[in-house]
Structure formats: C-alpha cells, structure tokens
Enzyme design. Structure first.
Site, PDB file in Angstrom:
ATOM      1  CE  LYS A  37      -3.664   1.894   2.924  1.00 23.15           C
ATOM      2  NZ  LYS A  37      -4.582   1.601   4.038  1.00 23.15           N
ATOM      3  CD  GLU A  64       9.341  -6.148   7.302  1.00 16.00           C
ATOM      4  OE1 GLU A  64       8.983  -5.041   6.825  1.00 16.00           O
ATOM      5  OE2 GLU A  64       9.197  -6.447   8.495  1.00 16.00           O
ATOM      6  CD  GLU A  70      -1.753  -5.323  11.993  1.00 19.04           C
ATOM      7  OE1 GLU A  70      -2.337  -5.674  10.947  1.00 19.04           O
ATOM      8  OE2 GLU A  70      -0.559  -5.002  12.000  1.00 19.04           O
ATOM      9  CG  HIS A 102      -3.282 -37.281  15.932  1.00 27.23           C
ATOM     10  ND1 HIS A 102      -3.297 -38.599  16.281  1.00 27.23           N
ATOM     11  CD2 HIS A 102      -4.357 -37.071  15.129  1.00 27.23           C
ATOM     12  CE1 HIS A 102      -4.332 -39.193  15.687  1.00 27.23           C
ATOM     13  NE2 HIS A 102      -4.987 -38.274  14.988  1.00 27.23           N
TER      14      HIS A 102
END
Ligand code: G6Q
Length: 568
Positions: free
Chosen positions: A233, A239, A381, A412
């Site tokens: 955006k 990153e 968030e 499990h």
C-alpha cells in the site's frame, strides 16, 4: 481502574477535529457501566457453575434451537455455555454499545477510523456496480470496478500467455512480494482456492526480510518466465522494498537485461504512484487502492491480484459476491439471527466473563490451512488494543489470542490441552459437507472427527463412566474428561470462491462487533510502530564498519556487540 488520560483535543471547544466529533457523537456509556454489562456479570456467576450436560438435559431441542443459517452458512452455537438469558443480555449489550449505529456508520463511509481519520470501507470493495458509497462526497464504487476491470484484463493476459517477459516467453511463475495485510490474504486465498487455480502457473509468496524466504521462493524459477507483483500500500515497507530490490537484482542478474526489462517482469499494487515509478515499474501496470482499505481488510482489493491470476477474474468476482452476501446479512439481519454478531458476542462472553485467553480456529478443510494465520492478523491487529476510542485505558480484557491448525492434525497434538488442560478455550470448528477431492471414505472420516470433538469437548466423560469401563481406580482421574468446553460448529456446502468470501466477511464483521463492544479502534495498528522505528536505528549499528556508540539499555547494547563480533 478507568483512568482518564489527558488529551488536549478532547477538551471543550477543541472537540472540532473529525476524530473528536466522531467520538462525541457515539454517546455510548463506558463498557463496564452499561446495564447489560452489569447484568452479565451477575449472570456469569451462575453460568460458570452450569454444565453443558445440564443445559442439554434440560432442553432436548437445544441442539436444533440454538442454530442459525444464513448466506449458506449454518452455525450451531448450542455447545456454548449460554442460555436464552445469556443471549438476551449479550444482544442487549450490543444494543447498548451502539452496534447498529456503528454498522450504519461504517457502511455509510463515516471516518470511523478516528486515529487515522479514515473511512473504513472494505465493504465497498465488493459492492455491486450499481451501488453508491460516498467518501468525502464522491461515489467510490465506480473506482473499485475500474480497478477490478483493469485487474481482469491483466490477469487474462497472464493466463492466456499474451503477456510476455523479456525473452518473449509467456509468464509461468507469479511471485507476490508483500507482508502483513499485503501477504497473508493472498497466501491464504491462494491455498484455499488452489483447486480453482490455473495449474500451469506456479505461485510463490515472499514476505519475510529473512533472505531465505526470497532465496527459496525463486530457487527453481526461470527468471525470464517470472512475474513479480510488488504488493505494498505504502511502497515503503522495509521487508517488501528490500525483497523487491533483491528480486530486481536477481532478475537482471539472470537475464542480463537492461533496466527496461523490469517493466516486463514487475507490476505493483499500491497507493503510492511516485515510489512505484521510481522503482522502474510502469505505472500503467500499477493497480491502485485507497486509504479507506486497511491492509488486513484488503485481500479482495487489488492486493488480491495474485488470487485473480490464479483463479481467474470470473471466480474472483464470485468471491466478491460471497463477501457481499455476508455484508448484507450483517447489515440487515436482526442481531439474534446475525452470524457475525453472534460469533462476536460469544467471543466477548468468554473473554470478559470466563477470562478465556484464546480462541482456537479449527478448519476441517485442508485448503484452509492458512486460514488461522490469516485470522490472527485480522483479529489481533484489529482488537489487540489497550485504550478506547477516546484514548482512555480499558478496564476490561480486549482481544483474545487466536490460533489454530487444520483438523485432524491438531487432534494428535494440542487438543490434549483443550480437552483436559486447565484453560477454557472456545473453539470454532469449520467444516464442509462436500469436498472437491472425493477419495474413498476420507470426507466421512474427517467430518466424523468434527462432530466427535465437539461432543467430547461439551460432554466429556465422568468418573463413573470411566470406572464402568473397567479402568483401575488409580487411572480414573487421568481418564476423566470434565467436558463443558465450548465450541461453535460452522458448516457449509463446499469451499468455493464465494464461500471463502462469506467466511472471511463473517470474521471481519465478528471482529467489528467485538471492537464495537470494547469501544476500541479496530482499524489502526499503532502497536507495530515502535519496533519498526527501533529496527531502523539498529540496522546501521549492525552494519557500520566502525564500532557504533551504542545508547540502548545494557541488554540491547550487549546483544548488538555480540552479533557484530560473531557475524562474519
Ligand atoms: C494491516 C497492516 C499491515 C500492512 C503491512 C504492509 O492492516 O496495516 O499488516 O498490511 O505492514 O504494509 P504495506 O502494504 O504498506 O507494505
């Protein structure tokens, strides 16, 4: 206690900023002073002592009665520790919290994201062409469809092979580079809708600044057949921009091409045209969105470009129709029959009145394997906040921790704790009547496990039952299941694009419901800022050739020195 913070803009005449106006107009009592809240506190005392066995024994039709079906989703909430009175009070709490008005305000395009002074209009992303939603007096729906149309043209060019790379070969690999809201939705949707995807294309997702993420993603890809979608955006995220630059170097290194070939192998999804152009991406190949779309609410915007390329424009539109159907349900259905409202209220019930710390999301559908991770961002968030819209510290718990794994794997591993641990964990079981992968008896076995788990959690196994099975006395306590562990069961036809849209919207609006009750801003994320800023300061301290003059605390200083010493 409810300590009032001092904020100059909240004083008398200064109540003129849009944020302050919005808050003033909300006219809602602080949560713990609302009548329904107080009544719920008293009522919860009784409910904490009531077992689901008793509730079911007292009402043989409970399992049929406490269900709601809407927009193709069936919710069984009967295995929750609630009575009709609980629901009446929770619904009253929703009323007293102004939920109806808040929903209207969101759909109307009011700037309900008060700290960023923005409208919150992910619902406009899936509004039909004929709809009209105004932001600052302008109808945003035509813009939404203009971008969708442009995405469709592009997606079809990639899918048909008409778009070619530097060497004239069609694109075979799509790598989405983005993080947070610009990654989790695309990854989740790609995995969820893989069955509908074009299997001639390979999709990869790079998010982490850890170089391994990029290295492994492109390891086996031919550069001249690879398209990078830089999804950001802001187009400034550390990153994403680091990975995008690495991708450009990788591409140019592999194809020995000129900078101009970047335009053939990179497109952008962003709101920042200037930065996109600076990177070398032709802004004709930039797909825009708007400041009224929050990152974690953006998978159905241009951020979904990789999804559209994977499943095709028609399926993408079906997904939007699914989203919209749930939006309309949320907007119009009475609260007692409103799926997101009920889910949201039940979460509040356990978080605030049973001190539940977590919610488990348990999809019994392998394609939804990234759905819990997606919901972690959407929920935490959004509502992981410690002050109200007015900036007052909350004196109650807000967002629980969301987590989960697809069934039956979790059975499990961590289900032990859900069944016999000391914590109350409310679970959402998601399952489908039909699968696209019909293999022998798999689906019946899968679904049998859903029903078995919710039954075991609710009713458990008494010491008498355990003894009656011939268990020696010393082993009995270990084999007892207390039960009374709550769960929701959500059933639907089949995981299609439309169904995925409905499911995501269901949780988006459940988050909205919770945020409204807690009176927090579900649409900002200031809590991610501090770490980002500190990292920017520390990066040069790690990279500088000369010993930096460290001014952190003694632990951070020591860690930096240690890393510098051992890194080469
Ligand atoms: C989501 C957040 C956050 C954001 C990422 C990526 O709601 O705002 O997760 O999506 O930080 O931001 P950019 O898209 O600007 O790179």
């Amino acid at each position: 206690m409810h300590r009032k913070l001092f904020y100059p803009f909240l004083k008398g005449d200064n109540m003129a900023t849009p944020a302050a106006e919005e808050i003033k107009n909300s006219k809602v009592e602080p949560l713990t002073r609302r009548k329904a809240w107080k009544a719920l506190e008293t009522h919860a005392g009784k409910m904490r002592e009531t077992h689901l066995r008793t509730l079911f024994a007292g009402d043989p039709k409970r399992g049929e009665r406490m269900t709601v079906e809407a927009a193709g989703l069936f919710l069984d909430y009967s295995k929750n520790r609630v009575t009709d009175e609980t629901l009446r009070l929770l619904l009253q709490l929703a009323e007293e919290s102004g939920l109806k008005q808040r929903i209207e305000a969101m759909f109307r395009g009011d700037k309900i994201n008060v700290t960023e002074k923005r409208a919150v209009l992910h619902v406009a992303l899936r509004a039909p062409r004929s709809a009209s939603i105004l932001v600052d007096g302008e109808n945003v729906v035509p813009q939404v469809h203009e971008v969708l149309d442009k995405m469709a043209v592009f997606a079809n060019r990639i899918r048909s092979g008409a778009w070619t790379g530097h060497s004239g070969k069609p694109i075979k690999n799509i790598v989405n580079i983005g993080i947070g809201g610009s990654d989790l939705g695309p990854v989740m949707a790609y995995e969820a809708l893989r069955h509908f995807s074009n299997r001639d294309l390979t999709f990869r997702f790079v998010s982490n600044v850890d170089g391994t993420d990029f290295a492994e993603a492109v390891h086996d890809l031919a550069a001249d057949e690879t398209l990078f979608i830089v999804s950001s955006k802001t187009f400034t995220t550390l990153e994403t921009m680091t990975n995008a630059h690495t991708a450009r170097e990788w591409l140019l290194g592999k194809i020995g091409g000129h900078q101009s070939s970047v335009a053939k192998h990179f497109v952008a999804v962003s709101t920042n045209a200037a930065e996109v152009a600076k990177f070398g991406i032709d802004t004709a190949n930039m797909f825009g969105f708007w400041d009224w779309v929050g990152g974690r609410y953006s998978m159905d915007s241009a951020i979904g470009l990789s999804t559209m390329i994977a499943i095709g424009p028609e399926n993408f539109r079906k997904m939007l129709v699914g989203f919209h159907e749930m939006d309309e349900h949320f907007r119009t259905a009475p609260f007692e029959k409103n799926l997101p409202v009920l889910l949201g209220l039940l979460t509040v019930w356990y978080a605030n009145f049973f001190d539940a710390q977590t919610v488990a999301i348990l999809p019994y559908e392998q394609y939804l394997k990234r759905f819990p991770a997606y919901l972690q961002q959407l929920t935490m968030e959004s509502n992981g906040k410690h002050v109200t819209l007015e900036g007052n510290p909350v004196d109650y718990t807000t967002c629980p921790i969301y987590w989960g794994e697809p069934g039956t794997n979790g059975q499990h591993s961590f289900y032990q704790l859900i069944h016999q641990g000391t914590r109350l964990i409310s679970c959402d079981f998601l399952a489908f009547y039909r699968t696209v992968n019909k293999l022998g008896r798999h689906q019946d076995m899968l679904i049998a496990n859903v029903f078995a788990q919710t039954e075991a959690l609710a009713f458990g196994k008494t010491p008498e039952q355990v003894k009656a099975e011939g268990t020696p006395d010393w082993l009995v306590p270990h084999r007892v299941f207390e039960g009374n562990r709550p769960s929701n069961t959500i059933l639907a036809d089949e995981l299609t694009p439309a169904m995925l849209g409905k499911l995501v919207a269901l949780y988006e609006h459940s988050v909205f419901t919770q945020g409204t009750i807690w009176q927090v801003n579900s649409f900002d994320q200031w809590g991610v800022e501090l770490g980002k800023a500190l990292a920017q300061r520390i990066i040069p301290e790690l990279e500088n050739k000369t010993e930096p003059d460290l001014k952190h605390d003694s632990s951070t200083n020591n860690l930096i020195r240690r890393y510098r010493k051992f890194k080469e």
